[in-house]
Each structure stands twice: as C-alpha cells, then as structure tokens.
Design a protein around this motif. Structure first.
Motif, PDB file in Angstrom:
ATOM      1  N   MET A 293       7.664  -4.703  -0.915  1.00  0.00           N
ATOM      2  CA  MET A 293       7.442  -4.863   0.517  1.00  0.00           C
ATOM      3  C   MET A 293       5.943  -4.889   0.839  1.00  0.00           C
ATOM      4  SD  MET A 293       8.744  -5.349   3.490  1.00  0.00           S
ATOM      5  CE  MET A 293      10.349  -4.746   3.842  1.00  0.00           C
ATOM      6  N   ASP A 294       5.188  -3.938   0.267  1.00  0.00           N
ATOM      7  CA  ASP A 294       3.750  -3.919   0.534  1.00  0.00           C
ATOM      8  C   ASP A 294       3.068  -5.176   0.011  1.00  0.00           C
ATOM      9  OD1 ASP A 294       4.030  -1.524   1.815  1.00  0.00           O
ATOM     10  OD2 ASP A 294       3.024  -0.323   0.292  1.00  0.00           O
ATOM     11  N   LEU A 295       3.545  -5.690  -1.121  1.00  0.00           N
ATOM     12  CA  LEU A 295       2.960  -6.923  -1.657  1.00  0.00           C
ATOM     13  C   LEU A 295       3.187  -8.085  -0.701  1.00  0.00           C
ATOM     14  CD1 LEU A 295       3.801  -6.715  -5.472  1.00  0.00           C
ATOM     15  CD2 LEU A 295       1.577  -6.440  -4.357  1.00  0.00           C
ATOM     16  N   GLU A 296       4.364  -8.129  -0.081  1.00  0.00           N
ATOM     17  CA  GLU A 296       4.643  -9.178   0.912  1.00  0.00           C
ATOM     18  C   GLU A 296       3.698  -9.059   2.095  1.00  0.00           C
ATOM     19  OE1 GLU A 296       8.682  -9.657   2.319  1.00  0.00           O
ATOM     20  OE2 GLU A 296       9.437  -9.146   0.321  1.00  0.00           O
ATOM     21  N   LYS A 297       3.487  -7.833   2.553  1.00  0.00           N
ATOM     22  CA  LYS A 297       2.602  -7.625   3.696  1.00  0.00           C
ATOM     23  C   LYS A 297       1.164  -7.978   3.347  1.00  0.00           C
ATOM     24  CE  LYS A 297       5.500  -4.397   6.142  1.00  0.00           C
ATOM     25  NZ  LYS A 297       5.611  -3.169   6.877  1.00  0.00           N
ATOM     26  N   LYS A 298       0.750  -7.662   2.136  1.00  0.00           N
ATOM     27  CA  LYS A 298      -0.606  -8.029   1.689  1.00  0.00           C
ATOM     28  C   LYS A 298      -0.748  -9.546   1.635  1.00  0.00           C
ATOM     29  CE  LYS A 298      -1.489  -3.830  -0.921  1.00  0.00           C
ATOM     30  NZ  LYS A 298      -1.818  -3.245  -2.223  1.00  0.00           N
ATOM     31  N   LYS A 299       0.280 -10.201   1.127  1.00  0.00           N
ATOM     32  CA  LYS A 299       0.257 -11.662   1.055  1.00  0.00           C
ATOM     33  C   LYS A 299       0.227 -12.257   2.461  1.00  0.00           C
ATOM     34  CE  LYS A 299       2.683 -15.558  -0.985  1.00  0.00           C
ATOM     35  NZ  LYS A 299       3.836 -16.004  -1.788  1.00  0.00           N
ATOM     36  N   THR A 300       1.024 -11.696   3.364  1.00  0.00           N
ATOM     37  CA  THR A 300       1.033 -12.159   4.753  1.00  0.00           C
ATOM     38  C   THR A 300      -0.350 -12.033   5.364  1.00  0.00           C
ATOM     39  OG1 THR A 300       3.360 -11.588   5.060  1.00  0.00           O
ATOM     40  CG2 THR A 300       2.014 -11.734   7.058  1.00  0.00           C
ATOM     41  N   PHE A 301      -1.006 -10.890   5.136  1.00  0.00           N
ATOM     42  CA  PHE A 301      -2.331 -10.693   5.714  1.00  0.00           C
ATOM     43  C   PHE A 301      -3.348 -11.642   5.082  1.00  0.00           C
ATOM     44  CE2 PHE A 301      -6.537  -8.783   6.006  1.00  0.00           C
ATOM     45  CZ  PHE A 301      -6.661  -8.807   7.387  1.00  0.00           C
ATOM     46  N   ASN A 302      -3.300 -11.799   3.778  1.00  0.00           N
ATOM     47  CA  ASN A 302      -4.249 -12.703   3.113  1.00  0.00           C
ATOM     48  C   ASN A 302      -4.073 -14.141   3.584  1.00  0.00           C
ATOM     49  OD1 ASN A 302      -5.519 -10.666   1.657  1.00  0.00           O
ATOM     50  ND2 ASN A 302      -4.089 -10.825  -0.051  1.00  0.00           N
ATOM     51  N   ASN A 303      -2.833 -14.573   3.779  1.00  0.00           N
ATOM     52  CA  ASN A 303      -2.575 -15.918   4.311  1.00  0.00           C
ATOM     53  C   ASN A 303      -3.110 -16.053   5.734  1.00  0.00           C
ATOM     54  OD1 ASN A 303      -1.335 -16.717   1.947  1.00  0.00           O
ATOM     55  ND2 ASN A 303       0.734 -16.318   2.689  1.00  0.00           N
ATOM     56  N   PHE A 304      -2.890 -15.015   6.545  1.00  0.00           N
ATOM     57  CA  PHE A 304      -3.400 -14.997   7.915  1.00  0.00           C
ATOM     58  C   PHE A 304      -4.922 -15.101   7.915  1.00  0.00           C
ATOM     59  CE2 PHE A 304      -5.492 -12.184  10.970  1.00  0.00           C
ATOM     60  CZ  PHE A 304      -5.186 -12.815  12.155  1.00  0.00           C
ATOM     61  N   ALA A 305      -5.574 -14.285   7.084  1.00  0.00           N
ATOM     62  CA  ALA A 305      -7.043 -14.268   7.023  1.00  0.00           C
ATOM     63  C   ALA A 305      -7.575 -15.636   6.586  1.00  0.00           C
ATOM     64  CB  ALA A 305      -7.517 -13.176   6.076  1.00  0.00           C
TER      65      ALA A 305
ATOM     66  N   ARG B 211      -6.130 -18.568   7.015  1.00  0.00           N
ATOM     67  CA  ARG B 211      -5.944 -19.514   8.134  1.00  0.00           C
ATOM     68  C   ARG B 211      -7.021 -19.327   9.196  1.00  0.00           C
ATOM     69  NH1 ARG B 211      -0.683 -17.855   7.649  1.00  0.00           N
ATOM     70  NH2 ARG B 211      -0.771 -16.719   9.601  1.00  0.00           N
ATOM     71  N   LYS B 212      -7.475 -18.091   9.370  1.00  0.00           N
ATOM     72  CA  LYS B 212      -8.519 -17.802  10.358  1.00  0.00           C
ATOM     73  C   LYS B 212      -9.920 -18.061   9.810  1.00  0.00           C
ATOM     74  CE  LYS B 212      -8.589 -14.916  13.447  1.00  0.00           C
ATOM     75  NZ  LYS B 212      -8.552 -14.984  14.878  1.00  0.00           N
ATOM     76  N   GLY B 213     -10.004 -18.406   8.544  1.00  0.00           N
ATOM     77  CA  GLY B 213     -11.306 -18.644   7.938  1.00  0.00           C
ATOM     78  C   GLY B 213     -12.043 -17.367   7.582  1.00  0.00           C
ATOM     79  N   LEU B 214     -11.326 -16.257   7.454  1.00  0.00           N
ATOM     80  CA  LEU B 214     -11.941 -14.986   7.089  1.00  0.00           C
ATOM     81  C   LEU B 214     -11.910 -14.833   5.571  1.00  0.00           C
ATOM     82  CD1 LEU B 214     -10.129 -12.712   9.702  1.00  0.00           C
ATOM     83  CD2 LEU B 214     -12.451 -13.617   9.857  1.00  0.00           C
ATOM     84  N   ARG B 215     -13.012 -14.417   5.016  1.00  0.00           N
ATOM     85  CA  ARG B 215     -13.018 -14.215   3.571  1.00  0.00           C
ATOM     86  C   ARG B 215     -12.353 -12.876   3.245  1.00  0.00           C
ATOM     87  NH1 ARG B 215     -17.155 -10.721   2.305  1.00  0.00           N
ATOM     88  NH2 ARG B 215     -18.723 -10.470   3.912  1.00  0.00           N
ATOM     89  N   SER B 216     -11.819 -12.805   2.059  1.00  0.00           N
ATOM     90  CA  SER B 216     -11.183 -11.578   1.597  1.00  0.00           C
ATOM     91  C   SER B 216     -12.269 -10.544   1.300  1.00  0.00           C
ATOM     92  CB  SER B 216     -10.372 -11.876   0.332  1.00  0.00           C
ATOM     93  OG  SER B 216      -9.764 -10.705  -0.135  1.00  0.00           O
ATOM     94  N   THR B 217     -12.063  -9.304   1.775  1.00  0.00           N
ATOM     95  CA  THR B 217     -13.047  -8.249   1.503  1.00  0.00           C
ATOM     96  C   THR B 217     -12.345  -7.027   0.933  1.00  0.00           C
ATOM     97  OG1 THR B 217     -12.933  -7.134   3.650  1.00  0.00           O
ATOM     98  CG2 THR B 217     -14.452  -9.009   3.480  1.00  0.00           C
ATOM     99  N   ARG B 218     -13.062  -6.315   0.115  1.00  0.00           N
ATOM    100  CA  ARG B 218     -12.539  -5.081  -0.489  1.00  0.00           C
ATOM    101  C   ARG B 218     -12.262  -4.046   0.604  1.00  0.00           C
ATOM    102  NH1 ARG B 218      -9.590  -2.472  -3.487  1.00  0.00           N
ATOM    103  NH2 ARG B 218     -10.353  -0.651  -4.580  1.00  0.00           N
TER     104      ARG B 218
END
Length: 143
Positions: A1-13, A15-22
């Motif tokens: 479940m958490d992996l799905e939510k992480k994937k959802t957030f990364n996809n959202f970011a 789409r918004k043009g936000l880079r992934s950050t630690r």
C-alpha cells in the motif's frame, strides 16, 4: 500500500514538474507511518530527531503537496489547528472531534451514509465527496 502511495506521489510530482527530493521522501515515509491525524508541528517533531536538516516550512509545503496529490486530507479544527490524515481509495469515515482535548475519533455508520444518499437523490444532487465532523466532548473530558 505504501509503495502505491509513493508511486502516486512521484507520478504527481513528475506531472507538476517537481524533481524528486530525499526530503520529500523522508516526509512521505514519516507521514505514511503515522496512524492518527497529525499536525505539521507533530510531523516536524517526529522527523527532526533523525533528520534535523528538514525544516518546519518544508514539512508544511510537502503536506500541502500530499493533499494536492490526493494522498492526504486536511482537517481544520475548531481551535484553528490543521491536521492531516491519510486518504485510502474506497475508504470513507467520519469524525467525532473533542473540543476539550482535540482528540479525533473515526467512525463509520451505514445509516448515515444511506440517509445522505437519499437526501441527495431527493434534491437531484450527485455527491462527489463529503465529510462529517461532529464536535463535542469525549468521555475523558466529560468525566
């Protein structure tokens, strides 16, 4: 479940043009590990013990992104404090909010859900979402 939510957030970011950050990853992990309604300050205090470089403002901005991504829901309480809770697809619950100690009790009631649907149908209204918050005193504050 958490992996799905992480994937959802990364996809959202993305789409918004936000880079992934630690820092966002750390905040997301901390948020997903909570099992209560959490304020920015509470989440910040949880994170700062192991990651002192992450500031309160970063936690605040990141929680706003979680809301925008559909991973979190904001609850503005009577005392002006905003709390955040997880959103899980297909799950719905309502809240009893204590005005004494600010505790939040989640509950589900099929009768209330049916009544809301009946009222909406009578008025030709299509419900997209709803929230029910009932304010009062919990048993501990009443005792």
């Amino acid at each position: 479940m958490d992996l799905e939510k992480k994937k959802t957030f990364n996809n959202f970011a993305a789409r918004k043009g936000l880079r992934s950050t630690r820092q966002r990853d750390i905040i997301l992990d901390a948020f997903l590990s909570t099992h209560q309604h959490v304020s920015v300050e509470e989440l910040y205090l949880k994170i700062k013990t192991t990651h002192p470089g992450i500031g309160n403002a970063t936690v605040y901005r990141t929680l706003k992104l979680f809301v925008e991504a559909g991973l979190a829901r904001e609850m503005l309480l009577h005392d002006g404090q905003t709390r955040y809770e997880h959103i899980t697809a297909g799950e719905h619950h309502d809240h009893l909010v204590c005005t004494g100690c600010n505790s939040i009790i989640e509950f589900e009631n099929e009768t209330i859900e049916q009544l809301q649907n009946e009222i909406a149908m009578r008025h030709g209204f299509l419900i997209r979402s709803h929230k029910l918050e009932i304010y009062g005193l919990c048993s501990a504050c009443r005792g």
